[in-house]
Write an enzyme that holds these catalytic residues in place. Sequence first.
Site, short mmCIF file in Angstrom:
data_model
loop_
_atom_site.label_atom_id
_atom_site.label_comp_id
_atom_site.label_asym_id
_atom_site.label_seq_id
_atom_site.Cartn_x
_atom_site.Cartn_y
_atom_site.Cartn_z
N HIS A 1 0.81 -1.22 0.00
CA HIS A 1 0.00 0.00 0.00
C HIS A 1 0.84 1.26 0.00
CE1 HIS A 1 -3.69 -2.28 1.84
NE2 HIS A 1 -3.42 -2.62 0.60
N CYS B 1 2.40 13.14 -7.36
CA CYS B 1 1.46 14.04 -8.03
C CYS B 1 0.08 13.40 -8.04
CB CYS B 1 1.93 14.30 -9.46
SG CYS B 1 0.77 15.26 -10.47
N CYS C 1 1.09 13.17 -13.28
CA CYS C 1 1.59 13.66 -14.56
C CYS C 1 2.64 12.74 -15.18
CB CYS C 1 2.17 15.06 -14.40
SG CYS C 1 3.63 15.13 -13.32
N CYS D 1 2.79 19.40 -7.10
CA CYS D 1 3.79 18.69 -7.89
C CYS D 1 4.73 19.69 -8.55
CB CYS D 1 3.09 17.84 -8.95
SG CYS D 1 4.21 17.07 -10.14
N CYS E 1 4.02 19.66 -12.66
CA CYS E 1 2.82 20.21 -13.32
C CYS E 1 1.99 21.13 -12.43
CB CYS E 1 1.93 19.08 -13.82
SG CYS E 1 1.24 18.06 -12.49
#
Length: 594
Positions: A439, A447, A451, A472, A475
């Site tokens: 997990h 992000c 991206c 991020c 982006c």
Amino acid sequence: MARIIFGREERALLSEYGEQRRRLTGEALRGFNECALCLAPAREPMACKEGHLFCKACVLEYLVARKAKAKKASKAAAKRAKKAAKAAAKAAAKAAAGSAAVSAAGAGVGGTSTGGLSSAATGSLLEARTDALAVAASVGVAASSLASAPNAKGTALKEVDSVGGYWLPNMAPNVDADESGVVVADRTYVVCPESDHKLTFSSLVALKYAPVRTPGGESRHALPSYACSVCETAFRNGSKAVALRMCGHVVCAKECLGLVCADGGRCPACSERVMADPSAPRRGRDYIRLDAGGTGHLENDGERAEATAHRNYAVEIMRFRAGTGMVANASVLVVHAGSGMSADSGLPTYTELVEAGVPYARLCSESVMVSAPDEFWAFWSESVIEYGRARPHNGYNILRRWREERFTSHGAFFVVTTNVDGHFTKAGVVDDDHLREMHGRVTRWQCSRPCGGAGARWEVDDRDVSSLPRACAECGAAGRPAIRMFDDRGWLDDEAQDERHHSWWDAVDDLLETSETAKVVILEIGAGITVAKLRGMTEILAAQNPGQVQVVRINPAYPLRDSDDDTRGFVSIATTGLDALERIDAWLQKLDES
């Protein structure tokens, strides 16, 4: 694996065992859902009026066998009584004949004088008479002990069986080959193996549980169905449950039984009227309080000895010995760690968060990132710091030492975990090459889009919340922890880690195919049933490699096997991960010393 559960005879004996009284403490080790006869999870469960649980097939076989034994014993007792009566009559006749011979001899010489008889002849006659009377007396004693033998109607026997349906090995009866002693039943009716009450098949109640369900609502068919028929809460060791006598539905002893009373005594599951007087429900008449069984722990308060708790000390020791033996003889050890492993470090489990009122399922989802980004950020930034404060407990140090001292070959030790705390690397148990975090890890962020850029994944400092970038770098989209959430489509798994895990198992499979003596032990610690992926993986691997893949399952609430597969090579230990690791480690050290 053979298991030992004491019956009522053994519990009675415990009062004379001295030190053992103080050692038998704690909760029931035998599972709440285990049959009192076969000691496995009950199939087609039935309960007696005292709440003891049985498989339908087991209790039917028990009733038939005990009835046949009582009938056979009654016939044998009647035969012995007839034989004793015949022997007594014969002895009496012989005694009378001896007495007549002595009288005749006395009359022939003028009454009391021995006259014409020699002293040897007189002594012989007296000796014969004395022997005959002794035989008659001994036979009379035997006959009187059988005076209460069953008649044609089967009256209960007296002065009989001192050994019940279960016994300790050192209490087995010793009967010589030339003796005619037969151990018989102490009653003409069958008693419950867990208590003294009369047991008949018609008096048993067939129990009806609800299926155990996951948070998503779907039924977990891989798990035995042991949940409340009203609220569908899964029962566990220590749960207080009752069975409604009229319909057999099992409900929670407090809240859901109260709902039955509030609804006019009708079962919410089947709408059948199950109570004559809902305002005053009676135990035994309207419902049965289900009991977990096991061995009674005796506490002497100065006036009486009372069974105040249930724990089978013999079973506990045997299971720890079996688990220790598996670890000691393992060629490869793989640790499957669930949230119970983290709980001993003070981190809350999913169940504890829900019980505390934390809407964890909502906060651990993609949707809240869009609908409530500030709430999502506040929760997870605090969670990162909370994980950073927690320190790996001593169990991690024990595992690290096992790897360094016992599993030194490359690839002989591997860890698979659903925990996101990163404690296995923090404690130095394993490196990333021998770790699969199914997990993710809370100190790894990504992000939220994602991206896919070079900067779409980054590490954070779990000691400083200011190190958590909210966006991020590639982006500008919102950042999120790189952990797998509920219904998560945007999570970036560590593909390299996943590939190493599969390659490692391929190498293990090759080892098992080429070596018949190789043993792989899965040490499963604290894997629960809410997110049961890890438990399922454990059982699939064991089923695919019977005999060569063994399992030690450590779980205080759900230690039993979920599937109905053969339980050989499967050890259940009902305790916490830290406690189990410390005790197994102590056993291993004793083995090394010996």
